[in-house]
Design a protein around this motif. Structure first.
Motif, PDB file in Angstrom:
ATOM      1  N   SER A   2       3.614 -14.685  15.042  1.00  0.00           N
ATOM      2  CA  SER A   2       3.921 -14.016  13.774  1.00  0.00           C
ATOM      3  C   SER A   2       2.803 -14.226  12.753  1.00  0.00           C
ATOM      4  O   SER A   2       2.513 -13.335  11.955  1.00  0.00           O
ATOM      5  N   MET A   3       2.135 -15.377  12.794  1.00  0.00           N
ATOM      6  CA  MET A   3       0.992 -15.595  11.909  1.00  0.00           C
ATOM      7  C   MET A   3      -0.155 -14.649  12.258  1.00  0.00           C
ATOM      8  O   MET A   3      -0.779 -14.062  11.366  1.00  0.00           O
ATOM      9  N   LEU A   4      -0.415 -14.486  13.549  1.00  0.00           N
ATOM     10  CA  LEU A   4      -1.482 -13.576  13.975  1.00  0.00           C
ATOM     11  C   LEU A   4      -1.140 -12.123  13.649  1.00  0.00           C
ATOM     12  O   LEU A   4      -2.022 -11.343  13.268  1.00  0.00           O
ATOM     13  N   ALA A   5       0.134 -11.754  13.782  1.00  0.00           N
ATOM     14  CA  ALA A   5       0.548 -10.394  13.432  1.00  0.00           C
ATOM     15  C   ALA A   5       0.360 -10.145  11.934  1.00  0.00           C
ATOM     16  O   ALA A   5      -0.119  -9.077  11.525  1.00  0.00           O
ATOM     17  N   THR A   6       0.718 -11.132  11.124  1.00  0.00           N
ATOM     18  CA  THR A   6       0.528 -11.010   9.680  1.00  0.00           C
ATOM     19  C   THR A   6      -0.951 -10.850   9.347  1.00  0.00           C
ATOM     20  O   THR A   6      -1.331 -10.002   8.539  1.00  0.00           O
ATOM     21  N   LEU A   7      -1.775 -11.652   9.987  1.00  0.00           N
ATOM     22  CA  LEU A   7      -3.212 -11.576   9.768  1.00  0.00           C
ATOM     23  C   LEU A   7      -3.769 -10.213  10.188  1.00  0.00           C
ATOM     24  O   LEU A   7      -4.605  -9.627   9.489  1.00  0.00           O
ATOM     25  N   GLY A   8      -3.286  -9.697  11.314  1.00  0.00           N
ATOM     26  CA  GLY A   8      -3.732  -8.386  11.781  1.00  0.00           C
ATOM     27  C   GLY A   8      -3.372  -7.271  10.824  1.00  0.00           C
ATOM     28  O   GLY A   8      -4.194  -6.391  10.541  1.00  0.00           O
ATOM     29  N   VAL A   9      -2.150  -7.309  10.301  1.00  0.00           N
ATOM     30  CA  VAL A   9      -1.726  -6.275   9.348  1.00  0.00           C
ATOM     31  C   VAL A   9      -2.537  -6.390   8.061  1.00  0.00           C
ATOM     32  O   VAL A   9      -2.937  -5.388   7.467  1.00  0.00           O
ATOM     33  N   MET A  10      -2.803  -7.615   7.645  1.00  0.00           N
ATOM     34  CA  MET A  10      -3.587  -7.814   6.427  1.00  0.00           C
ATOM     35  C   MET A  10      -5.004  -7.269   6.604  1.00  0.00           C
ATOM     36  O   MET A  10      -5.532  -6.580   5.725  1.00  0.00           O
ATOM     37  N   PHE A  11      -5.619  -7.540   7.756  1.00  0.00           N
ATOM     38  CA  PHE A  11      -6.962  -7.018   8.001  1.00  0.00           C
ATOM     39  C   PHE A  11      -6.965  -5.495   8.122  1.00  0.00           C
ATOM     40  O   PHE A  11      -7.920  -4.844   7.706  1.00  0.00           O
ATOM     41  N   ALA A  12      -5.912  -4.922   8.691  1.00  0.00           N
ATOM     42  CA  ALA A  12      -5.819  -3.463   8.776  1.00  0.00           C
ATOM     43  C   ALA A  12      -5.765  -2.861   7.373  1.00  0.00           C
ATOM     44  O   ALA A  12      -6.394  -1.833   7.099  1.00  0.00           O
ATOM     45  N   GLY A  13      -5.030  -3.492   6.478  1.00  0.00           N
ATOM     46  CA  GLY A  13      -4.964  -3.013   5.101  1.00  0.00           C
ATOM     47  C   GLY A  13      -6.292  -3.148   4.383  1.00  0.00           C
ATOM     48  O   GLY A  13      -6.708  -2.260   3.636  1.00  0.00           O
ATOM     49  N   MET A  14      -6.977  -4.258   4.621  1.00  0.00           N
ATOM     50  CA  MET A  14      -8.281  -4.458   3.987  1.00  0.00           C
ATOM     51  C   MET A  14      -9.313  -3.475   4.529  1.00  0.00           C
ATOM     52  O   MET A  14     -10.163  -2.980   3.783  1.00  0.00           O
ATOM     53  N   ALA A  15      -9.241  -3.167   5.810  1.00  0.00           N
ATOM     54  CA  ALA A  15     -10.167  -2.204   6.404  1.00  0.00           C
ATOM     55  C   ALA A  15      -9.933  -0.819   5.813  1.00  0.00           C
ATOM     56  O   ALA A  15     -10.886  -0.074   5.552  1.00  0.00           O
ATOM     57  N   GLY A  16      -8.679  -0.469   5.582  1.00  0.00           N
ATOM     58  CA  GLY A  16      -8.378   0.816   4.956  1.00  0.00           C
ATOM     59  C   GLY A  16      -8.910   0.896   3.540  1.00  0.00           C
ATOM     60  O   GLY A  16      -9.419   1.940   3.106  1.00  0.00           O
ATOM     61  N   LEU A  17      -8.810  -0.197   2.812  1.00  0.00           N
ATOM     62  CA  LEU A  17      -9.354  -0.222   1.458  1.00  0.00           C
ATOM     63  C   LEU A  17     -10.877  -0.152   1.476  1.00  0.00           C
ATOM     64  O   LEU A  17     -11.485   0.499   0.614  1.00  0.00           O
ATOM     65  N   ALA A  18     -11.503  -0.808   2.445  1.00  0.00           N
ATOM     66  CA  ALA A  18     -12.959  -0.802   2.529  1.00  0.00           C
ATOM     67  C   ALA A  18     -13.493   0.592   2.860  1.00  0.00           C
ATOM     68  O   ALA A  18     -14.561   0.970   2.382  1.00  0.00           O
ATOM     69  N   ARG A  19     -12.731   1.343   3.658  1.00  0.00           N
ATOM     70  CA  ARG A  19     -13.147   2.703   3.996  1.00  0.00           C
ATOM     71  C   ARG A  19     -12.848   3.683   2.878  1.00  0.00           C
ATOM     72  O   ARG A  19     -13.310   4.807   2.899  1.00  0.00           O
ATOM     73  N   ASN A  20     -12.040   3.255   1.911  1.00  0.00           N
ATOM     74  CA  ASN A  20     -11.678   4.085   0.762  1.00  0.00           C
ATOM     75  C   ASN A  20     -11.074   5.418   1.205  1.00  0.00           C
ATOM     76  O   ASN A  20     -11.558   6.494   0.856  1.00  0.00           O
ATOM     77  N   GLU A  21     -10.017   5.311   2.013  1.00  0.00           N
ATOM     78  CA  GLU A  21      -9.362   6.499   2.550  1.00  0.00           C
ATOM     79  C   GLU A  21      -8.722   7.321   1.438  1.00  0.00           C
ATOM     80  O   GLU A  21      -8.181   6.788   0.485  1.00  0.00           O
ATOM     81  N   GLN A  22      -8.769   8.634   1.575  1.00  0.00           N
ATOM     82  CA  GLN A  22      -8.181   9.533   0.585  1.00  0.00           C
ATOM     83  C   GLN A  22      -6.666   9.422   0.560  1.00  0.00           C
ATOM     84  O   GLN A  22      -6.063   9.269  -0.484  1.00  0.00           O
ATOM     85  N   ALA A  23      -6.030   9.540   1.710  1.00  0.00           N
ATOM     86  CA  ALA A  23      -4.569   9.505   1.787  1.00  0.00           C
ATOM     87  C   ALA A  23      -4.103   8.095   2.136  1.00  0.00           C
ATOM     88  O   ALA A  23      -3.104   7.921   2.815  1.00  0.00           O
ATOM     89  N   GLY A  24      -4.819   7.100   1.662  1.00  0.00           N
ATOM     90  CA  GLY A  24      -4.519   5.732   2.029  1.00  0.00           C
ATOM     91  C   GLY A  24      -3.397   5.104   1.237  1.00  0.00           C
ATOM     92  O   GLY A  24      -2.973   4.006   1.539  1.00  0.00           O
ATOM     93  N   GLY A  25      -2.901   5.774   0.198  1.00  0.00           N
ATOM     94  CA  GLY A  25      -1.855   5.197  -0.635  1.00  0.00           C
ATOM     95  C   GLY A  25      -0.583   4.925   0.130  1.00  0.00           C
ATOM     96  O   GLY A  25      -0.028   3.821   0.057  1.00  0.00           O
ATOM     97  N   ALA A  26      -0.116   5.889   0.891  1.00  0.00           N
ATOM     98  CA  ALA A  26       1.115   5.722   1.653  1.00  0.00           C
ATOM     99  C   ALA A  26       0.919   4.709   2.780  1.00  0.00           C
ATOM    100  O   ALA A  26       1.790   3.868   3.026  1.00  0.00           O
ATOM    101  N   ARG A  27      -0.228   4.775   3.426  1.00  0.00           N
ATOM    102  CA  ARG A  27      -0.512   3.835   4.523  1.00  0.00           C
ATOM    103  C   ARG A  27      -0.661   2.416   3.975  1.00  0.00           C
ATOM    104  O   ARG A  27      -0.155   1.458   4.573  1.00  0.00           O
TER     105      ARG A  27
END
Length: 65
Positions: A12-37
């Protein structure tokens, strides 16, 4: 029982870390429709953190007894 709880806490710690990194990667890419994701990933992260804390508390109780 303790071994199973240890494994579940680590997973569960690794899953939390993975989701957190996925969110940070989305912010780094500055996705247009990233608000809902981003919102969805934030909810998943909070839920996984809650699960991790509960599992950790159960592990502490199991190790104490």
């Amino acid at each position: 029982m303790v071994t199973v709880l240890k494994v579940l806490v680590v997973v569960s710690m690794l899953a939390t870390l993975g989701v957190m990194f996925a969110g940070m990667a989305g912010l780094a890419r500055n996705e247009q429709a990233g608000g809902a994701r981003s919102n969805m990933l934030m909810r998943w992260r909070v839920g996984l953190q809650f699960l991790t804390v509960i599992l950790f508390l159960l592990l502490l109780l199991a190790m104490r007894g």
